[in-house]
Design a protein around this motif. Structure first.
Motif, PDB file in Angstrom:
ATOM      1  N   ASP A 364       0.823  -1.196   0.000  1.00  0.00           N
ATOM      2  CA  ASP A 364       0.000   0.000   0.000  1.00  0.00           C
ATOM      3  C   ASP A 364       0.869   1.262   0.000  1.00  0.00           C
ATOM      4  N   GLU A 365       1.904   1.211   0.842  1.00  0.00           N
ATOM      5  CA  GLU A 365       2.798   2.360   0.959  1.00  0.00           C
ATOM      6  C   GLU A 365       3.532   2.590  -0.360  1.00  0.00           C
ATOM      7  N   VAL A 366       3.996   1.503  -0.976  1.00  0.00           N
ATOM      8  CA  VAL A 366       4.727   1.608  -2.242  1.00  0.00           C
ATOM      9  C   VAL A 366       3.824   2.210  -3.321  1.00  0.00           C
ATOM     10  N   ILE A 367       2.588   1.745  -3.383  1.00  0.00           N
ATOM     11  CA  ILE A 367       1.652   2.260  -4.384  1.00  0.00           C
ATOM     12  C   ILE A 367       1.435   3.760  -4.182  1.00  0.00           C
ATOM     13  N   GLY A 368       1.251   4.140  -2.918  1.00  0.00           N
ATOM     14  CA  GLY A 368       1.054   5.558  -2.596  1.00  0.00           C
ATOM     15  C   GLY A 368       2.259   6.387  -3.011  1.00  0.00           C
ATOM     16  N   LEU A 369       3.459   5.867  -2.760  1.00  0.00           N
ATOM     17  CA  LEU A 369       4.681   6.597  -3.099  1.00  0.00           C
ATOM     18  C   LEU A 369       4.856   6.727  -4.605  1.00  0.00           C
ATOM     19  N   ILE A 370       4.494   5.688  -5.334  1.00  0.00           N
ATOM     20  CA  ILE A 370       4.629   5.739  -6.800  1.00  0.00           C
ATOM     21  C   ILE A 370       3.725   6.836  -7.363  1.00  0.00           C
ATOM     22  N   VAL A 371       2.493   6.857  -6.890  1.00  0.00           N
ATOM     23  CA  VAL A 371       1.536   7.839  -7.416  1.00  0.00           C
ATOM     24  C   VAL A 371       1.970   9.262  -7.050  1.00  0.00           C
ATOM     25  N   ALA A 372       2.315   9.465  -5.770  1.00  0.00           N
ATOM     26  CA  ALA A 372       2.722  10.810  -5.343  1.00  0.00           C
ATOM     27  C   ALA A 372       4.019  11.219  -6.036  1.00  0.00           C
ATOM     28  N   GLY A 373       4.943  10.271  -6.160  1.00  0.00           N
ATOM     29  CA  GLY A 373       6.240  10.556  -6.781  1.00  0.00           C
ATOM     30  C   GLY A 373       6.080  10.934  -8.241  1.00  0.00           C
ATOM     31  N   ALA A 374       5.233  10.188  -8.949  1.00  0.00           N
ATOM     32  CA  ALA A 374       5.019  10.469 -10.371  1.00  0.00           C
ATOM     33  C   ALA A 374       4.435  11.867 -10.531  1.00  0.00           C
ATOM     34  N   ARG A 375       3.547  12.234  -9.634  1.00  0.00           N
ATOM     35  CA  ARG A 375       2.915  13.547  -9.734  1.00  0.00           C
ATOM     36  C   ARG A 375       3.942  14.660  -9.531  1.00  0.00           C
ATOM     37  N   GLU A 376       4.807  14.420  -8.557  1.00  0.00           N
ATOM     38  CA  GLU A 376       5.832  15.414  -8.240  1.00  0.00           C
ATOM     39  C   GLU A 376       6.822  15.554  -9.404  1.00  0.00           C
ATOM     40  N   LEU A 377       7.222  14.429  -9.956  1.00  0.00           N
ATOM     41  CA  LEU A 377       8.238  14.438 -11.021  1.00  0.00           C
ATOM     42  C   LEU A 377       7.715  14.997 -12.332  1.00  0.00           C
ATOM     43  N   THR A 378       6.466  14.673 -12.658  1.00  0.00           N
ATOM     44  CA  THR A 378       5.967  15.011 -13.991  1.00  0.00           C
ATOM     45  C   THR A 378       5.060  16.231 -13.985  1.00  0.00           C
ATOM     46  N   HIS A 379       4.771  16.772 -12.803  1.00  0.00           N
ATOM     47  CA  HIS A 379       3.863  17.912 -12.662  1.00  0.00           C
ATOM     48  C   HIS A 379       2.512  17.605 -13.303  1.00  0.00           C
ATOM     49  N   ALA A 380       2.118  16.357 -13.268  1.00  0.00           N
ATOM     50  CA  ALA A 380       0.837  15.985 -13.878  1.00  0.00           C
ATOM     51  C   ALA A 380      -0.311  16.502 -13.013  1.00  0.00           C
ATOM     52  N   ASP A 381      -1.452  16.762 -13.675  1.00  0.00           N
ATOM     53  CA  ASP A 381      -2.629  17.196 -12.921  1.00  0.00           C
ATOM     54  C   ASP A 381      -3.331  16.000 -12.288  1.00  0.00           C
ATOM     55  N   GLY A 382      -3.163  14.847 -12.890  1.00  0.00           N
ATOM     56  CA  GLY A 382      -3.764  13.644 -12.331  1.00  0.00           C
ATOM     57  C   GLY A 382      -2.875  12.447 -12.615  1.00  0.00           C
ATOM     58  N   VAL A 383      -2.822  11.515 -11.646  1.00  0.00           N
ATOM     59  CA  VAL A 383      -1.991  10.327 -11.828  1.00  0.00           C
ATOM     60  C   VAL A 383      -2.804   9.108 -11.396  1.00  0.00           C
ATOM     61  N   ALA A 384      -2.660   8.005 -12.137  1.00  0.00           N
ATOM     62  CA  ALA A 384      -3.311   6.767 -11.715  1.00  0.00           C
ATOM     63  C   ALA A 384      -2.340   5.612 -11.917  1.00  0.00           C
ATOM     64  N   LEU A 385      -2.401   4.649 -10.989  1.00  0.00           N
ATOM     65  CA  LEU A 385      -1.560   3.458 -11.136  1.00  0.00           C
ATOM     66  C   LEU A 385      -2.478   2.250 -11.318  1.00  0.00           C
ATOM     67  N   TYR A 386      -2.317   1.583 -12.463  1.00  0.00           N
ATOM     68  CA  TYR A 386      -3.120   0.391 -12.750  1.00  0.00           C
ATOM     69  C   TYR A 386      -2.221  -0.822 -12.569  1.00  0.00           C
ATOM     70  N   VAL A 387      -2.639  -1.739 -11.694  1.00  0.00           N
ATOM     71  CA  VAL A 387      -1.785  -2.895 -11.396  1.00  0.00           C
ATOM     72  C   VAL A 387      -2.378  -4.140 -12.050  1.00  0.00           C
ATOM     73  N   TRP A 388      -1.506  -4.955 -12.615  1.00  0.00           N
ATOM     74  CA  TRP A 388      -1.936  -6.176 -13.306  1.00  0.00           C
ATOM     75  C   TRP A 388      -2.478  -7.186 -12.300  1.00  0.00           C
ATOM     76  N   GLN A 389      -3.665  -7.717 -12.581  1.00  0.00           N
ATOM     77  CA  GLN A 389      -4.265  -8.713 -11.704  1.00  0.00           C
ATOM     78  C   GLN A 389      -4.160 -10.060 -12.409  1.00  0.00           C
ATOM     79  N   ARG A 390      -3.319 -10.908 -11.859  1.00  0.00           N
ATOM     80  CA  ARG A 390      -3.081 -12.178 -12.523  1.00  0.00           C
ATOM     81  C   ARG A 390      -4.363 -13.007 -12.607  1.00  0.00           C
ATOM     82  N   SER A 391      -5.118 -12.993 -11.492  1.00  0.00           N
ATOM     83  CA  SER A 391      -6.318 -13.837 -11.450  1.00  0.00           C
ATOM     84  C   SER A 391      -7.339 -13.394 -12.490  1.00  0.00           C
ATOM     85  N   GLU A 392      -7.386 -12.051 -12.775  1.00  0.00           N
ATOM     86  CA  GLU A 392      -8.405 -11.558 -13.701  1.00  0.00           C
ATOM     87  C   GLU A 392      -7.868 -11.380 -15.116  1.00  0.00           C
TER      88      GLU A 392
END
Ligand code: ADP
Length: 747
Positions: A364-392
């Motif tokens: 959970d912490e890693v996911i949060g850091l990736i999203v916040a980090g990407a926003r900081e680095l790219t100055h994006a207005d919105g960021v989303a992280l889509y994770v691959w679900q093996r089962s689905e």
């Protein structure tokens, strides 16, 4: 030699010597004009020099009428019309000529039309004057005018001497102008280079260079523009853009200076004719436009212009090209400087982000850091992280920021193949979109982005060992492009994020496996406890009664029969328990299910009929409610019977006396529903799902009221699933009865 001749020779010599020594135009005429007056025995002399705009400027004067002060004349522009008249009418190009009073009057009339009042005043009290061209290498540099007192005409000799003086002064003017021009050129360039090296801001650089340039050329219209910035004087902001556009549309390649003395005279055959409209729109008559290049690449242009026609000297053209070159070099230097600064800043940022990613503990912490980090680095207005679900076999949004939930859920619903870039699970490539409007209007992403107010995106796959384990989407409400540095930064971050995410996922998987193992161990203990408990009760009964009989303590045949029945019942129960366990094991081993076509209505009637007696015995009423004939199903009747037995047994076990147990069955589309409803102890809502787990019992305390191993429903679930159906329980709460429902597909 007559005295007079001697005097003239001396005077001409002195004029020549002073002209040679003069260091600038001002001193040239200050030193020579008094001698010229003396030479001609005149009272006044003045010189007009031709300016680049073809007008004539008063460059020097001696003894002019006091009504005109020298400083006010300095800027006085003499009408070209007047001067041309002098040059033509007086044939000054060839010989010295004397203007008679008559001529002057004609001239005055012309001047009145020209509205040149100053000139009228200037020449007002002069009735006659001689004009002679200042020539150098056949070019007329200006006009020397000499006026005697009154109407006294000049002698022939004087006129010849004046021609000679005109040539001497012409040569001197040429030399001085040349020197002046060179000095001016170097000075301007020097000032511009100084401005270029002393600023770190491109915009400021453009403004300063333009102002220096316009000041040096004595012009007020001009502009310097690049793709990002522009400095413009008396030109609208779209000027540079308009030139670029016309150049693009007409494929006019501006690699050389475009030098135009008068746009009105540019004919359609000339390659830069298309620019004429823009120039005319902005009131420009003459202009020079040169390209600005950075590392061989054209990035903008530089224009200076005048509202009146004018010639551009080779020096001016050279100066403009040199300035354009300097501006290009300065821009390149500043860009490199900015890029180096930006790179340093990004590297620091990246290092900090990667450190926190490495230190993160949970997924959970890693996911949060990736999203916040990407926003900081790219100055994006919105960021989303889509994770691959093996089962689905698909991506699911793990976290989003600055985007509406509707956007991410609807984006998730778009089949990946319809997205630009396709399914990133198969093609792990970044998908950069500068403007969603470049996509076809019916593209689902474009429609979605429009609704969300997004303009551009950078979507980056997070790849680990060649597999896309997640996708990072950065979205912008403005149009943007991604330079090589931007891409490099996101790419590095994406690689680190992928590793951190994978590690966190592995850790989470490990923790889950641990928990499962713990649960399995617990389940085994529960099972042992349950099984031993469940087996012991009937065994105790069997042994007890058998011992009684063995010891001969049972005498009457009725008693013997009664005890034997108890022993038998308990033995059967034992058999049932063991069978259930064996069946469970068999199913778990995945043995194929032999099925037959089953008439459910009849089959249910049989089951209910078999259960009438045991229910009655417990004090319960059993009902069957089937409104219409049920369809046929494919089923294994013994297994299915096991399901019904378990459900009915539970209903019996968990219901107080006097209750009603109802079996209902109905069809809904391609499914048959079978429900067993009781009015018993009910099930708390949070336990409803767990009761289908093996060995699970709502009350698992050793002092529990109801017997059982916790295998019945788990077994039922296995069997129903094997038939392609579903099973679940509903209960309004404790003490309020339970309904267990299962479905079977219609064959
Ligand atoms: P058991 O052999 O213990 O009955 P099951 O798997 O059949 O095992 O049921 C698991 C648990 O679910 C039961 O112990 C009981 O707590 C709960 N349960 C099942 N059916 C009912 C019912 N009809 N009413 C109340 N509780 C029930």
């Amino acid at each position: 030699m007559p005295d007079q001749d001697q005097r003239w020779i001396t005077l001409v010599h002195t004029i020549a010597a002073r002209a040679n020594q003069a260091r600038d135009i001002d001193t040239l005429f200050e030193e020579t004009l008094p001698l010229v007056v003396e030479l001609c025995d005149a009272v006044t002399a003045w010189v007009l020099l031709q300016a680049p705009d073809k007008s004539f400027i008063l460059a020097g004067a001696y003894n002019l009428p006091p009504s005109l002060k020298r400083d006010s004349q300095a800027t006085l522009r003499w009408s070209p019309c007047y001067c041309e008249q002098l040059l033509l009418d007086g044939r000054l190009k060839e010989t010295v000529s004397v203007l008679q009073c008559e001529r002057l009057r004609v001239l005055r009339a012309k001047l009145a039309i020209d509205n040149s009042e100053e000139m009228q005043q200037l020449t007002g009290n002069l009735v006659l004057h001689a004009s002679v061209p200042l020539r150098s290498s056949g070019r007329v540099m200006g006009i020397l005018n000499v006026a005697p007192e009154g109407e006294r005409p000049f002698a022939e000799e004087t006129q010849q001497l004046l021609t000679l003086v005109g040539d001497i002064l012409g040569a001197a003017v040429y030399r001085l102008q040349e020197v002046q021009l060179r000095a001016w050129y170097l000075e301007v360039l020097n000032r511009i280079i100084h401005a270029a090296v002393s600023t770190t801001d491109v915009q400021k650089l453009l403004v300063e260079v333009l102002d220096h340039l316009l000041c040096a050329l004595n012009l007020s219209i001009g502009g310097i523009w690049t793709y990002q910035q522009a400095a413009l004087r008396r030109l609208p902001p779209e000027f540079g853009w308009a030139i670029r556009q016309v150049a693009q549309e007409t494929q006019l390649d501006i690699t050389y200076p475009i030098v135009v003395s008068d746009w009105q005279e540019v004919s359609p055959e000339v390659s830069w004719y298309p620019l004429r409209t823009i120039m005319e729109r902005h009131g420009i008559r003459a202009s020079i436009t040169v390209p600005i290049q950075v590392a061989e690449l054209r990035v903008g242009g530089l224009s200076v212009a005048s509202e009146t026609p004018r010639d551009w000297s080779p020096e001016e053209q050279a100066l403009l090209s040199a300035v354009a070159y300097e501006v290009g070099a300065a821009i390149e230097r500043l860009h490199l400087f900015e890029e180096a600064q930006e790179r340093a800043r990004r590297i620091t940022q990246l290092a900090a982000l990667s450190q926190s990613l490495n230190q993160a503990h949970s997924l959970d912490e890693v996911i949060g850091l990736i999203v916040a980090g990407a926003r900081e680095l790219t100055h994006a207005d919105g960021v989303a992280l889509y994770v691959w679900q093996r089962s689905e076999g698909r991506f699911r949004t793990a976290r989003h920021e600055g985007l509406s939930s509707t956007f991410v859920t609807r984006l998730e619903a778009i089949p990946p193949e319809e997205l630009p870039g396709g399914n990133l699970a198969h093609t792990p490539q970044p998908v950069l979109i500068t403007n969603f409007h470049t996509l076809p209007a019916e593209n689902p992403l474009r429609r979605l982005a429009d609704e969300e107010g997004l303009v551009s995106q950078a979507v980056w796959p997070l790849v680990y060992e060649g597999k896309t384990i997640a996708v990072l989407g950065c979205y912008y409400r403005r149009q943007r492009t991604w330079g090589p540095l931007d891409q490099e930064v996101i790419d590095t971050f994406a690689r680190q994020a992928a590793i951190a995410l994978r590690n966190a996922q592995l850790l989470a998987d490990l923790e889950q496996t641990n928990a499962q193992l713990r649960d399995a161990l617990q389940a085994r203990e529960d099972m042992l406890r349950n099984v031993t408990h469940e087996l012991r009760t009937p065994l105790t009964m069997i042994r007890g009664y058998a011992e009684l009989m063995e010891m001969g303590l049972v005498s009457t045949p009725a008693e013997i029969q009664e005890h034997a029945r108890t022993i038998l019942r308990n033995a059967r129960h034992l058999e049932h328990l063991i069978n259930q366990m064996l069946l469970f094991q068999r199913i778990r081993q995945g043995e194929p299910l032999p099925v037959i076509t089953l008439d459910l209505t009849r089959w249910l009637e049989e089951v209910v009929s078999d259960w009438q007696y045991p229910m009655q015995e417990t004090g319960l009423e059993l009902r069957l409610e089937v409104k219409e004939p049920l369809p046929l199903v494919q089923a294994h009747p013994d297994y299915l019977r096991q399901v019904m037995d378990n459900l009915l047994d539970n209903a019996r076990k968990f219901s107080p006396q006097g209750g009603v147990v109802t079996v209902r069955a109905w069809r809904e589309s391609s499914w048959v529903y079978i429900a067993v409803k009781d009015q018993g102890v009910g099930i708390p809502p949070d336990k409803l799902e767990h009761i289908f787990e093996r060995f699970y019992q709502v009350d698992s305390s050793p002092t529990r009221r109801f017997g059982g191993m916790g295998l019945g429903l788990a077994l039922a679930k296995e069997i129903v699933t094997l038939h392609g159906g579903r099973i679940w329980a509903e209960s309004p709460g404790e003490g309020r009865g339970t309904t267990v429902i299962f479905t079977l597909p219609v064959s």
